[in-house]
Design an enzyme around this catalytic site. Structure first.
Site, short mmCIF file in Angstrom:
data_model
loop_
_atom_site.label_atom_id
_atom_site.label_comp_id
_atom_site.label_asym_id
_atom_site.label_seq_id
_atom_site.Cartn_x
_atom_site.Cartn_y
_atom_site.Cartn_z
N CYS A 1 -9.66 -4.06 -4.84
CA CYS A 1 -8.68 -5.09 -5.20
C CYS A 1 -9.37 -6.38 -5.64
O CYS A 1 -8.91 -7.06 -6.56
CB CYS A 1 -7.74 -5.31 -4.03
SG CYS A 1 -6.91 -3.76 -3.55
N GLU B 1 -2.47 -4.77 -3.37
CA GLU B 1 -2.70 -5.68 -4.50
C GLU B 1 -2.59 -4.94 -5.83
O GLU B 1 -2.10 -5.49 -6.82
CB GLU B 1 -4.10 -6.32 -4.37
CG GLU B 1 -4.29 -7.14 -3.10
CD GLU B 1 -4.78 -6.33 -1.90
OE1 GLU B 1 -4.54 -5.08 -1.88
OE2 GLU B 1 -5.37 -6.91 -0.98
N HIS C 1 -3.57 0.47 -3.41
CA HIS C 1 -3.61 -0.57 -2.38
C HIS C 1 -2.49 -1.58 -2.72
O HIS C 1 -1.94 -1.57 -3.82
CB HIS C 1 -4.99 -1.22 -2.36
CG HIS C 1 -6.02 -0.41 -1.63
ND1 HIS C 1 -7.25 -0.91 -1.26
CD2 HIS C 1 -5.99 0.87 -1.16
CE1 HIS C 1 -7.94 0.02 -0.62
NE2 HIS C 1 -7.20 1.11 -0.55
N CYS D 1 -10.12 -5.63 -0.40
CA CYS D 1 -11.33 -4.80 -0.41
C CYS D 1 -11.99 -4.92 -1.79
O CYS D 1 -11.49 -5.61 -2.67
CB CYS D 1 -10.97 -3.34 -0.11
SG CYS D 1 -10.21 -2.51 -1.52
N ASN E 1 0.84 -1.19 0.00
CA ASN E 1 0.00 0.00 0.00
C ASN E 1 0.89 1.26 0.00
O ASN E 1 1.81 1.37 0.79
CB ASN E 1 -0.88 -0.03 1.25
CG ASN E 1 -1.93 1.06 1.26
OD1 ASN E 1 -1.62 2.24 1.18
ND2 ASN E 1 -3.19 0.67 1.34
#
Lengths: 140, 140
Positions: B76, B48, B46, B73, B35
């Site tokens: 992602c 990912e 983020h 989330c 992140n």
């Protein structure tokens, strides 16, 4: 929407995928972006992602409207849902149905303007570069 | 997962949000990320997203596993679904339930390792910086 279309045209003129997006807060454009997969060799910089990135760390998105020339895919719709962007206005969804139902199921208001200008720009691109388009939407 | 945890620690040591991710293809790590909201002033990077970006334009993700120290989330998870990443392995989901059901509803195999090390790193961060955490997950 005209500003989003200009972003899409910018992307097209750079040799990229012609999808543009702007973020509006209280009537003012606070972020602009376009798909940069080709330009940045970056698979996640869809137009909406570039636009939200360029708006920066604005905190809450609750008074924002996201405009995009094309219905957002799951990646971009996921950003809309996660960051609670309440309203999305798109140029068209004929060339790509996107994730409208997913956004609406999470309370996002989605308006599709169904603009011939946006349809024609995407149709011309998909006809010219079908493999690049399939790469961008994960159809491989 | 150890490589994803190292990415999270890197992010933490940079003053950022301690979530890390790696992308593995045929047993080899092809992308790493963490992140970077704080470091890059970028709300969409983020762990990912950073990881997939760093892997670059690899084409199909069909032989890939995405590791993340935390359950993805919607942003992602949206990337996972759109790019057809078939398998996600996470460190934990106690501190954030994420979008597991959404991914599974789209056929993604999700494994939660429920690692105390990951839980403790997130708990320490959330305790120290609750506002930053809420900004990152759009709770504002």
């Amino acid at each position: 929407m005209q500003a989003a279309i200009r972003e899409a045209e910018l992307g097209r003129d750079e040799g990229g995928i012609p999808i543009g997006s702007v973020l509006v807060k209280n009537g003012e454009i606070i972020g602009r972006g376009h798909n940069r997969r080709v330009q940045d060799l970056d698979p996640v910089v869809h137009a909406e992602i570039d636009c939200i990135r360029n708006a920066g760390r604005i905190g809450s998105f609750k008074d924002c409207i996201l405009y995009s020339t094309l219905m957002p895919c799951y990646l971009c719709a996921g950003a809309v849902v996660q960051f609670n962007i309440p309203h999305v206005i798109v140029g068209e969804s004929r060339t790509f149905p996107g994730a409208r139902e997913f956004m609406e199921a999470h309370g996002v208001k989605v308006l599709d303007l169904d603009l011939l200008e946006c349809v024609q720009m995407m149709e011309a691109f998909i006809r010219k570069s079908p493999e690049l388009w399939n790469e961008d939407i994960g159809v491989l």
